[in-house]
Scaffold this active site. Structure first.
Site, mmCIF file in Angstrom:
data_model
loop_
_atom_site.group_PDB
_atom_site.id
_atom_site.type_symbol
_atom_site.label_atom_id
_atom_site.label_comp_id
_atom_site.label_asym_id
_atom_site.label_seq_id
_atom_site.Cartn_x
_atom_site.Cartn_y
_atom_site.Cartn_z
ATOM 1 N N ASP A 1 0.810 -1.233 0.000
ATOM 2 C CA ASP A 1 0.000 0.000 0.000
ATOM 3 C C ASP A 1 0.838 1.276 0.000
ATOM 4 O O ASP A 1 0.443 2.295 0.556
ATOM 5 C CB ASP A 1 -0.968 0.017 1.204
ATOM 6 C CG ASP A 1 -1.844 -1.215 1.227
ATOM 7 O OD1 ASP A 1 -2.195 -1.701 0.136
ATOM 8 O OD2 ASP A 1 -2.173 -1.698 2.323
ATOM 9 N N LYS B 1 1.817 2.152 -5.075
ATOM 10 C CA LYS B 1 2.364 1.571 -6.313
ATOM 11 C C LYS B 1 1.439 1.839 -7.502
ATOM 12 O O LYS B 1 1.898 2.089 -8.611
ATOM 13 C CB LYS B 1 2.559 0.050 -6.141
ATOM 14 C CG LYS B 1 3.564 -0.316 -5.068
ATOM 15 C CD LYS B 1 3.670 -1.821 -4.891
ATOM 16 C CE LYS B 1 2.420 -2.457 -4.331
ATOM 17 N NZ LYS B 1 2.073 -2.046 -2.959
ATOM 18 N N GLY C 1 -4.469 -4.347 -3.786
ATOM 19 C CA GLY C 1 -5.469 -3.320 -4.099
ATOM 20 C C GLY C 1 -4.698 -2.081 -4.483
ATOM 21 O O GLY C 1 -4.056 -1.465 -3.628
ATOM 22 N N HIS C 2 -4.675 -1.758 -5.762
ATOM 23 C CA HIS C 2 -3.880 -0.625 -6.253
ATOM 24 C C HIS C 2 -4.817 0.476 -6.722
ATOM 25 O O HIS C 2 -5.691 0.240 -7.545
ATOM 26 C CB HIS C 2 -2.973 -1.081 -7.410
ATOM 27 C CG HIS C 2 -1.933 -2.064 -6.990
ATOM 28 N ND1 HIS C 2 -0.986 -2.582 -7.840
ATOM 29 C CD2 HIS C 2 -1.686 -2.626 -5.783
ATOM 30 C CE1 HIS C 2 -0.202 -3.418 -7.167
ATOM 31 N NE2 HIS C 2 -0.610 -3.475 -5.926
ATOM 32 N N GLN D 1 2.113 -6.027 -3.304
ATOM 33 C CA GLN D 1 2.606 -6.193 -1.933
ATOM 34 C C GLN D 1 3.892 -5.373 -1.729
ATOM 35 O O GLN D 1 4.031 -4.348 -2.376
ATOM 36 C CB GLN D 1 2.836 -7.687 -1.605
ATOM 37 C CG GLN D 1 1.562 -8.488 -1.430
ATOM 38 C CD GLN D 1 0.875 -8.864 -2.723
ATOM 39 O OE1 GLN D 1 1.494 -9.396 -3.628
ATOM 40 N NE2 GLN D 1 -0.423 -8.616 -2.837
HETATM 41 P P1 GDP Z 1 -0.769 0.365 -3.532
HETATM 42 O O1 GDP Z 1 -1.358 -0.913 -3.059
HETATM 43 O O2 GDP Z 1 0.709 0.441 -3.275
HETATM 44 O O3 GDP Z 1 -1.098 0.691 -4.964
HETATM 45 O O4 GDP Z 1 -1.422 1.521 -2.631
HETATM 46 P P2 GDP Z 1 -2.987 1.643 -2.236
HETATM 47 O O5 GDP Z 1 -3.735 2.083 -3.422
HETATM 48 O O6 GDP Z 1 -3.430 0.422 -1.524
HETATM 49 O O7 GDP Z 1 -2.910 2.768 -1.137
HETATM 50 C C1 GDP Z 1 -2.406 4.041 -1.410
HETATM 51 C C2 GDP Z 1 -3.514 5.070 -1.129
HETATM 52 O O8 GDP Z 1 -2.938 6.347 -1.037
HETATM 53 C C3 GDP Z 1 -4.535 5.164 -2.253
HETATM 54 O O9 GDP Z 1 -5.764 5.527 -1.695
HETATM 55 C C4 GDP Z 1 -3.985 6.287 -3.129
HETATM 56 O O10 GDP Z 1 -5.006 6.947 -3.871
HETATM 57 C C5 GDP Z 1 -3.412 7.197 -2.088
HETATM 58 N N1 GDP Z 1 -2.248 7.975 -2.494
HETATM 59 C C6 GDP Z 1 -1.224 7.629 -3.317
HETATM 60 N N2 GDP Z 1 -0.289 8.592 -3.332
HETATM 61 C C7 GDP Z 1 -0.727 9.571 -2.509
HETATM 62 C C8 GDP Z 1 -0.172 10.819 -2.062
HETATM 63 O O11 GDP Z 1 0.926 11.223 -2.430
HETATM 64 N N3 GDP Z 1 -0.920 11.541 -1.178
HETATM 65 C C9 GDP Z 1 -2.125 11.117 -0.711
HETATM 66 N N4 GDP Z 1 -2.769 11.884 0.144
HETATM 67 N N5 GDP Z 1 -2.671 9.956 -1.107
HETATM 68 C C10 GDP Z 1 -1.972 9.189 -1.971
HETATM 69 P P1 IMO Z 2 -0.844 -4.195 -2.258
HETATM 70 O O1 IMO Z 2 -0.372 -4.736 -3.578
HETATM 71 C C1 IMO Z 2 -0.939 -4.636 2.069
HETATM 72 C C2 IMO Z 2 -0.768 -8.707 3.646
HETATM 73 C C3 IMO Z 2 -2.003 -9.132 4.412
HETATM 74 C C4 IMO Z 2 -1.384 -10.071 5.421
HETATM 75 C C5 IMO Z 2 -0.301 -10.770 4.605
HETATM 76 C C6 IMO Z 2 -0.728 -12.120 4.041
HETATM 77 O O2 IMO Z 2 -2.138 -3.484 -2.308
HETATM 78 O O3 IMO Z 2 0.234 -3.425 -1.595
HETATM 79 P P2 IMO Z 2 -2.295 -12.807 1.997
HETATM 80 O O4 IMO Z 2 -3.747 -12.541 1.755
HETATM 81 O O5 IMO Z 2 -1.396 -12.290 0.943
HETATM 82 O O6 IMO Z 2 -2.025 -14.240 2.336
HETATM 83 O O7 IMO Z 2 -1.974 -11.995 3.359
HETATM 84 O O8 IMO Z 2 0.014 -9.895 3.541
HETATM 85 N N1 IMO Z 2 -1.010 -8.208 2.264
HETATM 86 C C7 IMO Z 2 -1.021 -6.918 1.950
HETATM 87 N N2 IMO Z 2 -0.908 -5.814 2.718
HETATM 88 N N3 IMO Z 2 -1.054 -4.511 0.746
HETATM 89 C C8 IMO Z 2 -1.143 -5.604 -0.050
HETATM 90 O O9 IMO Z 2 -1.136 -5.524 -1.397
HETATM 91 C C9 IMO Z 2 -1.168 -6.878 0.551
HETATM 92 N N4 IMO Z 2 -1.272 -8.137 0.075
HETATM 93 C C10 IMO Z 2 -1.164 -8.942 1.145
HETATM 94 O O10 IMO Z 2 -2.631 -8.038 5.002
HETATM 95 O O11 IMO Z 2 -0.741 -9.326 6.421
HETATM 96 MG MG MG Z 3 -2.864 -1.623 -1.808
#
Ligand code: GDP
Ligand code: IMO
Ligand code: MG
Length: 425
Positions: free
Chosen positions: A13, A16, A40-41, A223
């Site tokens: 998270d 990415k 979840g991206h 991840q």
């Molecule tokens: P990922 O799994 O690495 O793609 O990240 P996620 O999407 O799970 O979580 C990142 C969250 O932060 C999302 O809700 C993005 O829209 C948000 N986000 C990304 N970059 C920024 C930033 O620079 N500032 C803020 N406030 N939100 C951001």
């Molecule tokens: P993105 O790509 C954050 C974490 C789970 C748990 C561990 C194992 O959005 O960054 P799993 O379901 O993979 O067997 O769970 O890994 N986990 C993540 N945490 N972002 C993710 O993906 C994750 N994918 C798995 O919360 O701790």
């Molecule tokens: Mg994510």
């Protein structure tokens, strides 16, 4: 011609999705190489928010190839749902391709994920419940089903029958749970095959062709480094290799031309699920980070644990992945803190180390913090380094000096346009 890898440097998270979308503009193909719909991206473009789980974050560019490679485990129900959702929003899927070698996540994997978690009682991993661990376990045990199997009624039925004789025995004998029915599963899954069939394509030769044509490939990690099956905080990890090393094994594209490795890190740290998190803030400050950063899981909606940036962990992730540049995200979330702490080392018994203690020592190690001045001004949407408050620039320079890696991109908001291009990648 070299290609780019983008990976998460923390526990996932990191943003990415946002950075992949940004870099996809200069790429010809975007490839997911590991993980599944545990990811979840988020991509936000022109005020529209897209939450992607299996589909690469380059999908908003209709002309880019988006490839789901063999290292990914694919839940066909989830993929079809994601495709339908995007199509409804007018996103073109003509250039989306899926490897026939990718393993399937089946309903019994989801059930086993849940049962195994329940069985861990006080030592739960906190998985996303998407069946990821059991699906990778079956892949390694050589009893998995693959996308290619799903395309043939006879083959799928025969292989599923065999799989069920094993899976049902586990469910019945070990867990005393209801079993899965072959007819019901084939009736549900074979129609999904027809939705996926036009998108199934062998990817190693396609990737090689793209390379030979002098076109650019961007490999999108899921991840993060600290969730790596071998090098993460085992057993609180995922079941795949989310790092740069996972690219070749997860795609069939050899490592020779993978020259740029971009690590995405948040300006602070979050973790969802259980496991060690030495810089975690459990009080008001953690709550403030969670609210300002909207730190709730994209896949499960769970509140994310929040804490200060951990430099030893960042150095470790950089070392493991031979990272060439950093993209630092969510700097805007740190606005309004009078002071910002940053972990620079660990105290282990009577000595201090700059390195991340190994997982066997991590629980007893104490983080050592340095306190830096915060800034009050809202920096959301700032696009130039010079426009940042001096304290924010100092924070960036400090991280750069401590890690020895260029912070090339700084993200100041969720939108595609909220970015500072500071140094070349
Ligand atoms: P990922 O799994 O690495 O793609 O990240 P996620 O999407 O799970 O979580 C990142 C969250 O932060 C999302 O809700 C993005 O829209 C948000 N986000 C990304 N970059 C920024 C930033 O620079 N500032 C803020 N406030 N939100 C951001
Ligand atoms: P993105 O790509 C954050 C974490 C789970 C748990 C561990 C194992 O959005 O960054 P799993 O379901 O993979 O067997 O769970 O890994 N986990 C993540 N945490 N972002 C993710 O993906 C994750 N994918 C798995 O919360 O701790
Ligand atoms: Mg994510």
């Amino acid at each position: 011609m070299g290609h780019k890898i983008l990976i998460g440097m923390q526990w996932g998270d990191e943003g990415k999705g946002k950075i992949t979308d940004l870099l996809a503009a200069e790429s010809d193909a975007v490839v997911r190489f590991s993980g599944g719909n545990n990811a979840g991206h988020t991509v936000v473009a022109a005020g529209q928010k897209y939450e992607l789980h299996l589909i690469p974050s380059g999908i908003l560019y209709p002309e880019k190839l988006c490839l789901i490679a063999s290292g990914v485990v694919v839940d066909p129900r989830s993929l079809v749902k994601e495709m339908t959702g995007l199509k409804k929003r007018g996103v073109a899927l003509d250039n989306l391709y899926l490897s026939p070698e990718a393993h399937l996540v089946m309903p019994y994997h989801l059930r086993l994920d849940k049962l195994e978690e329940e069985g861990r009682s006080s030592e739960k991993i906190g998985t996303t419940g998407r069946g990821i661990g059991p699906a990778y376990a079956d892949k390694s045990a050589r009893r998995g089903l693959r996308v290619g199997d799903l395309l043939s009624r006879e083959r799928f039925t025969a292989r599923l029958e065999k799989a069920l004789s094993y899976q049902n025995a586990i469910l019945e004998k070990l867990y005393r749970e209801p079993v899965f029915d072959l007819k019901e599963l084939t009736a549900e899954f074979l129609p999904l095959a027809e939705k996926l069939r036009p998108h199934v394509k062998s990817l190693p030769s396609l990737l090689w062709k793209i390379h030979r044509q002098g076109r650019q490939i961007l490999f999108e990690g899921a991840q993060g480094a600290l969730l790596d099956l071998d090098f993460g905080t085992y057993p609180y990890v995922t079941s795949s290799h989310p790092g740069a090393g996972g690219v070749s094994s997860g795609t069939g594209f050899g490592p020779r031309y993978l020259t740029s490795i971009i690590g995405v890190a948040k300006a602070y740290l979050t973790r969802v699920g259980q496991g060690p998190f030495p810089t975690e803030l459990t009080g008001d400050q953690g709550e403030k980070l969670r609210e300002q950063g909207q730190e709730y899981g994209v896949t499960t909606g769970r509140p994310r644990r929040c804490g200060w940036l951990d430099l030893p962990a960042l150095r470790y992730a950089a070392m493991l992945n031979s990272v060439s540049a950093l993209a630092l995200t969510k700097l805007d979330v740190l606005s309004g803190f009078s002071e910002i702490k940053i972990c620079t080392g660990y105290k282990l018994e009577d000595r201090i180390t700059e390195r991340l203690p190994d997982v066997f020592q991590l629980e007893s190690a104490r983080p050592v913090f340095q306190t830096l001045p915060g800034w009050q001004r809202d920096i959301s949407g700032v696009t130039s380094f010079q426009q940042l408050p001096s304290e924010a620039r100092h924070y960036i320079n400090f991280i750069e000096e401590e890690t020895g890696i260029n912070i090339s991109l700084i993200s100041t908001g969720p939108e595609r346009k909220d970015i500072i291009h500071r140094k070349p990648l």
